[in-house]
Design an enzyme around this catalytic site. Structure first.
Site, PDB file in Angstrom:
ATOM      1  N   HIS A 195      -8.592   8.218  -8.368  1.00  0.00           N
ATOM      2  CA  HIS A 195      -9.772   8.624  -7.594  1.00  0.00           C
ATOM      3  C   HIS A 195     -10.424   9.864  -8.204  1.00  0.00           C
ATOM      4  CE1 HIS A 195      -7.823  12.181  -5.872  1.00  0.00           C
ATOM      5  NE2 HIS A 195      -6.739  11.422  -5.749  1.00  0.00           N
ATOM      6  N   GLU A 231      -1.285   7.322  -1.846  1.00  0.00           N
ATOM      7  CA  GLU A 231      -0.562   8.359  -2.578  1.00  0.00           C
ATOM      8  C   GLU A 231       0.833   8.553  -1.999  1.00  0.00           C
ATOM      9  OE1 GLU A 231       0.470   9.887  -5.043  1.00  0.00           O
ATOM     10  OE2 GLU A 231      -1.170  11.246  -5.549  1.00  0.00           O
TER      11      GLU A 231
END
Length: 192
Positions: A8, A84
């Site tokens: 990201h 994550e």
């Protein structure tokens, strides 16, 4: 065919050097620019399927990247398996290089001991096992004869790349992944 892995764009937590893990932090303006630049790198690739985590920084990166690439996909598939690493009670703590921390600092063990779970969190090994199981069950079959895109997070992508390269888990932390870095895994060249 290929699996394109993209971390990201820069998030607010990245700017503040915070362990954001599963805490949702938005992209910065710079992160949005990074996502568009990554999309420009991927222009002309017809993605068969697109996968992201369920965290907004990955989803927004994916949307901006696809718009900049000109790619059209029927839908974007979102999976918690691509989220994550969960840092548990250390979410929001300031990141510092583990080697600079005292022996009793849990942040040190969180990064240097692959089996250490911060309270209510995941170990490095947990993250690797989750990511690799998803890779084998979902991502690799989707890329057997088509290109796919995966937008996720540093720890998850390091886990996938390390397994792909057949590196030991403890070496994965040596993989440097910049925000919006594109990594290509050629599934048509290596039989797995």
């Amino acid at each position: 065919m290929s699996i394109y892995l993209v971390r990201h764009g820069e998030s607010a937590a990245n700017c503040e050097s915070l362990l954001s893990g599963v805490t949702d932090h938005p992209l910065t303006d710079r992160g949005r620019l990074q996502a568009r630049a990554a999309g420009a790198q991927l222009r002309g690739i017809a993605f068969h399927r697109v996968f992201t985590s369920k965290l907004s920084r990955a989803m927004e990166t994916c949307d901006l990247l696809l718009a900049a690439s000109g790619a059209t996909v029927p839908r974007i598939e979102r999976f918690e398996e691509l989220n994550e690493r969960n840092f548990g009670r250390l979410e929001g703590a300031r990141y510092e290089p583990p080697e600079t921390l005292s022996e009793d600092d849990p942040r040190r063990r969180t990064f240097l001991d692959i089996d250490f779970r911060p309270p209510d969190g995941e170990s490095v090994r947990d993250t690797h096992e989750r990511a690799w199981a998803f890779f084998q069950s979902t991502l690799l079959p989707a890329a057997t004869d088509k290109d796919i895109l995966v937008v996720s997070h540093g720890n998850v992508l390091r886990a996938l790349i390390a397994h792909w390269l057949e590196w030991p888990i403890d070496l994965s932390r040596n993989l440097s992944l910049s925000n919006c870095q594109v990594t290509r895994l050629r599934t048509d060249e290596i039989s797995r």
